[in-house]
Design a protein around this motif. Structure first.
Motif, PDB file in Angstrom:
ATOM      1  N   SER A 286      14.568 -17.263  -9.902  1.00  0.00           N
ATOM      2  CA  SER A 286      14.125 -16.739  -8.600  1.00  0.00           C
ATOM      3  C   SER A 286      15.057 -15.642  -8.101  1.00  0.00           C
ATOM      4  O   SER A 286      14.609 -14.663  -7.487  1.00  0.00           O
ATOM      5  CB  SER A 286      14.011 -17.863  -7.572  1.00  0.00           C
ATOM      6  OG  SER A 286      15.250 -18.518  -7.409  1.00  0.00           O
ATOM      7  N   GLN A 287      16.356 -15.772  -8.356  1.00  0.00           N
ATOM      8  CA  GLN A 287      17.298 -14.718  -7.964  1.00  0.00           C
ATOM      9  C   GLN A 287      17.001 -13.424  -8.718  1.00  0.00           C
ATOM     10  O   GLN A 287      16.988 -12.334  -8.137  1.00  0.00           O
ATOM     11  CB  GLN A 287      18.733 -15.160  -8.229  1.00  0.00           C
ATOM     12  CG  GLN A 287      19.235 -16.242  -7.296  1.00  0.00           C
ATOM     13  CD  GLN A 287      20.575 -16.811  -7.734  1.00  0.00           C
ATOM     14  OE1 GLN A 287      20.959 -16.700  -8.893  1.00  0.00           O
ATOM     15  NE2 GLN A 287      21.278 -17.432  -6.790  1.00  0.00           N
TER      16      GLN A 287
ATOM     17  N   THR B 210       9.566 -14.088 -14.584  1.00  0.00           N
ATOM     18  CA  THR B 210      10.974 -14.101 -15.003  1.00  0.00           C
ATOM     19  C   THR B 210      11.297 -15.403 -15.735  1.00  0.00           C
ATOM     20  O   THR B 210      12.025 -15.386 -16.734  1.00  0.00           O
ATOM     21  CB  THR B 210      11.926 -13.911 -13.810  1.00  0.00           C
ATOM     22  OG1 THR B 210      11.661 -14.894 -12.823  1.00  0.00           O
ATOM     23  CG2 THR B 210      11.758 -12.533 -13.189  1.00  0.00           C
TER      24      THR B 210
ATOM     25  N   GLY C 149      12.147  -7.388  -8.515  1.00  0.00           N
ATOM     26  CA  GLY C 149      10.828  -7.196  -7.932  1.00  0.00           C
ATOM     27  C   GLY C 149       9.707  -7.781  -8.768  1.00  0.00           C
ATOM     28  O   GLY C 149       8.608  -7.230  -8.825  1.00  0.00           O
ATOM     29  N   GLU C 150       9.977  -8.914  -9.420  1.00  0.00           N
ATOM     30  CA  GLU C 150       8.993  -9.581 -10.260  1.00  0.00           C
ATOM     31  C   GLU C 150       8.699 -10.969  -9.701  1.00  0.00           C
ATOM     32  O   GLU C 150       9.416 -11.468  -8.834  1.00  0.00           O
ATOM     33  CB  GLU C 150       9.530  -9.720 -11.695  1.00  0.00           C
ATOM     34  CG  GLU C 150       9.783  -8.402 -12.398  1.00  0.00           C
ATOM     35  CD  GLU C 150       8.503  -7.727 -12.855  1.00  0.00           C
ATOM     36  OE1 GLU C 150       7.463  -8.426 -12.941  1.00  0.00           O
ATOM     37  OE2 GLU C 150       8.545  -6.523 -13.146  1.00  0.00           O
ATOM     38  N   SER C 151       7.672 -11.619 -10.209  1.00  0.00           N
ATOM     39  CA  SER C 151       7.380 -12.990  -9.803  1.00  0.00           C
ATOM     40  C   SER C 151       8.334 -13.931 -10.522  1.00  0.00           C
ATOM     41  O   SER C 151       8.767 -13.654 -11.648  1.00  0.00           O
ATOM     42  CB  SER C 151       5.936 -13.360 -10.136  1.00  0.00           C
ATOM     43  OG  SER C 151       5.775 -13.493 -11.533  1.00  0.00           O
ATOM     44  N   SER C 152       8.641 -15.065  -9.903  1.00  0.00           N
ATOM     45  CA  SER C 152       9.546 -16.025 -10.538  1.00  0.00           C
ATOM     46  C   SER C 152       8.892 -16.634 -11.782  1.00  0.00           C
ATOM     47  O   SER C 152       9.578 -17.010 -12.730  1.00  0.00           O
ATOM     48  CB  SER C 152       9.968 -17.121  -9.554  1.00  0.00           C
ATOM     49  OG  SER C 152       8.836 -17.784  -9.046  1.00  0.00           O
TER      50      SER C 152
ATOM     51  N   ALA D  45      14.145 -12.633 -10.098  1.00  0.00           N
ATOM     52  CA  ALA D  45      12.840 -12.138  -9.672  1.00  0.00           C
ATOM     53  C   ALA D  45      12.983 -11.267  -8.424  1.00  0.00           C
ATOM     54  O   ALA D  45      12.391 -10.185  -8.331  1.00  0.00           O
ATOM     55  CB  ALA D  45      11.897 -13.305  -9.392  1.00  0.00           C
ATOM     56  N   GLY D  46      13.784 -11.726  -7.473  1.00  0.00           N
ATOM     57  CA  GLY D  46      14.006 -10.952  -6.257  1.00  0.00           C
ATOM     58  C   GLY D  46      14.715  -9.640  -6.533  1.00  0.00           C
ATOM     59  O   GLY D  46      14.384  -8.597  -5.956  1.00  0.00           O
ATOM     60  N   LYS D  47      15.682  -9.678  -7.434  1.00  0.00           N
ATOM     61  CA  LYS D  47      16.452  -8.478  -7.765  1.00  0.00           C
ATOM     62  C   LYS D  47      15.600  -7.431  -8.470  1.00  0.00           C
ATOM     63  O   LYS D  47      15.750  -6.229  -8.234  1.00  0.00           O
ATOM     64  CB  LYS D  47      17.638  -8.873  -8.651  1.00  0.00           C
ATOM     65  CG  LYS D  47      18.553  -7.732  -9.020  1.00  0.00           C
ATOM     66  CD  LYS D  47      19.756  -8.227  -9.810  1.00  0.00           C
ATOM     67  CE  LYS D  47      20.718  -7.098 -10.105  1.00  0.00           C
ATOM     68  NZ  LYS D  47      21.930  -7.562 -10.814  1.00  0.00           N
TER      69      LYS D  47
END
Length: 199
Positions: free
Chosen positions: A41-42, A54, A48-51, A44-46
């Motif tokens: 999740s980290q 990733t 710009g993708e879905s968790s 993904a946020g970095k």
């Protein structure tokens, strides 16, 4: 011959290359190599993708031995990942492999590396004003055009790499507030396909 699991640099072969040659996987591996352990999740946020995306690609990277669990970070339910190697070594022979899928993966890999290097430089140029004056005096974006034979070009490349390697042993302590990760790019390539002596 496979390198030891704890080797700092991994040699890419046909199988591992096929496991890595995907833009998101390459970005995930770079994020873990240069940013340290992280969760899906980290990352993904970095990026710009879905968790979900990733997580899937992280599992593929783990399957091919590029990353592994970071149990020392796992305090909750989420899985932490870390890079296994600090660097990768690409064999040019992969570009002429007899198998089309290997050649395709090799081509994708080197083009993604080139894209990443251009993105790194563009990011620095965009963020440059936020850096202290000392760093604004220390960066470089230069080019040189020389007339060389393939042998001289290879000699120059090897000497540049050897020079960079001498600075690995001089690496500053990570706790030193004056240091930063400094990316060094080297490119050497002919400018045209015209070769003297050919029709």
């Amino acid at each position: 011959m496979n390198e030891p699991q704890d080797s700092p640099v991994r040699n890419l072969d046909a199988r591992s290359l096929r496991g890595l040659a995907h833009p998101l996987r390459m970005q995930l591996l770079d994020a873990l190599r240069f940013g340290g352990p992280a969760t899906a999740s980290q990352l993904a946020g970095k990026l710009g993708e879905s968790s979900g995306a990733t997580s899937y690609h992280l599992r593929q990277l783990a399957l091919h031995g590029f990353i592994e669990d970071a149990p020392e970070r796992g305090k909750g339910r989420e899985r932490w990942w870390k890079a296994v190697h600090t660097g990768l070594r690409f064999d040019d022979a992969l570009l002429t492999d007899a198998r089309p899928d290997v050649r395709g993966a090799a081509d994708l890999y080197i083009h993604e590396v080139a894209t990443t290097q251009a993105r790194d430089l563009s990011t620095w140029l965009g963020n440059r004003p936020a850096w202290p004056e000392e760093w604004n005096r220390a960066w470089d974006m230069s080019s040189a055009t020389l007339r060389l034979t393939p042998e001289l070009t290879l000699e120059l490349v090897e000497k540049m790499h050897a020079l960079v390697d001498t600075y690995r042993d001089r690496a500053a302590d990570e706790d030193d507030t004056d240091t930063a990760q400094v990316r060094i790019h080297t490119h050497a390539f002919p400018l045209t396909t015209e070769v003297k002596g050919t029709a």
